[in-house]
Scaffold this active site. Sequence first.
Site, PDB file in Angstrom:
ATOM      1  CG  HIS A 168      54.612  -7.635  29.126  1.00 37.93           C
ATOM      2  ND1 HIS A 168      53.611  -8.489  28.714  1.00 37.93           N
ATOM      3  CD2 HIS A 168      54.882  -6.836  28.057  1.00 37.93           C
ATOM      4  CE1 HIS A 168      53.294  -8.224  27.454  1.00 37.93           C
ATOM      5  NE2 HIS A 168      54.048  -7.210  27.037  1.00 37.93           N
ATOM      6  CG  HIS A 169      48.577  -8.538  33.059  1.00 39.37           C
ATOM      7  ND1 HIS A 169      48.328  -9.765  33.632  1.00 39.37           N
ATOM      8  CD2 HIS A 169      47.808  -7.654  33.741  1.00 39.37           C
ATOM      9  CE1 HIS A 169      47.439  -9.633  34.604  1.00 39.37           C
ATOM     10  NE2 HIS A 169      47.119  -8.362  34.700  1.00 39.37           N
ATOM     11  CB  THR A 170      52.626 -11.633  28.519  1.00 41.09           C
ATOM     12  OG1 THR A 170      51.798 -10.909  27.608  1.00 41.09           O
ATOM     13  CG2 THR A 170      52.936 -12.990  27.915  1.00 41.09           C
TER      14      THR A 170
END
Length: 485
Positions: A168-170
Amino acid sequence: MECTTVKLSVALGEEVVQLSTLDQQAQRAYANLLLVFKLSQNADADHVFSSLKRGLGAALTEVPDFASLVVPVPGSKKNELQLRLGPDSGVPFKLVRQDALASHLEKHSSGGTYAELARDNFPLASVPTELLFNQLPASELACARGLPGLLAQASVVDGGLIMGLSWHHTVSDARGINTLLSSWARHTKMWAGQGTIGSPSAAPEPTRDRWRLTCGPRDVHVSHFSDYQINAAARTPLSPAAAHLLDRPDTTNATAGLSTWYFSKKALSSLRGELGRAAADGSDAVQFTSGEAVSALVWKHLSLARLLHQQLAHETSLFASRIDFRGRAKPAFADGYIGNINEPNARTRMRLAEVCAPSSPASLVALAAAVREAIGAMDEKTMREFIGLVEGSSSVTDVYWDYNTFPGPDLVVTDMSGMDTLRQEWGGDLGQPVCIRSGSREKGVAYFLPQDAQGGFEVQLQCTAEDLGRLKDDSLFTKYAEFRS
């Protein structure tokens, strides 16, 4: 097929990780990366799987944020997220054995064995992502109240292993996942060779300094950032009832294929030398970096192959590149910093008449110089102002790129060529990865993949089949770039 959860080798207590402003603004999507290994003869798949699981557990102890659950901040009115960790935190890990994958690979690529894939330079872009990545079902994604920070899949083929990572790029940018891979490789090698993972220790504090990327200046207006917009609807989830854990997909009706090209160390040196001599000031040649030189070459020749100069609807083309600000901050962030620190993008816009002018060293120098100037202008002040822009918006997801990528004329580059992913040693039956592929399909993005042991790197480009045919026939482009798949 076996599905398991790999937990930290040293369990954590309950912990909430507060994300930085740049993490909050980052794409809410899973980035996908594939690593391919050649297995040693008579490798024991069970031993390989065991080593990978042991190594991952130790790596997560050192880099725990990837074992987290991405969840909304309770009561937030600005779409803010946080990471939740606890004793049961871990990474969903799917193990796929040879007989379960071979027939699918034969159907969608050049063959089902490592030798057949290697013969054709690993044409994995044609393989459906659900075969190579451990993905959550769409029904679960639509109603999820929390999402894994990382999912992994190891798939054995005859003679090799394909590792699929979705994060997840977060949680972090690509440099962060490379830090995890480095730790994972080190501990897997130790387990495979010594039957121990040693004593993994918690991540040092400087690698978790997310708090430093908050509190930007006030009253920053979006006009300070060309090619960005404030748009509350651009990223809103398709389902109004869904928590904003994933952005609305950025799709197009145009059909684009993903092609892979190789720039050898010799070709890179030749290209840089050619541009340097053309840009020489007196007796001193200008030294463009490989990234700047390849960016100029790709920007021009991909635009020519796409016949953008014949499209009257567009007058200009934007080049944007994601920048790693770790070394640009003062004091610099640790190389192993986990988090997103690559906004704003470096940007330069030029008239299509200039971008698509006949290719020559001089015309490429003009593009390379523009790319260099744009990248050089990205400093800590610019990053801080961007943080202020996000914090001053009604929602942290309101700030968004205002790019017109494929089928439009704009080009975005994600440059991972400086990462050492292909030089990491996993030991045992694995050795070093022989190939890396992006499994992401961001619209209009070119991926510069990590450098190999010989000093070259591959580039993945998006264009139509007709455009690809013109690019293959472009003798000036193929002077430096070798078509792979």
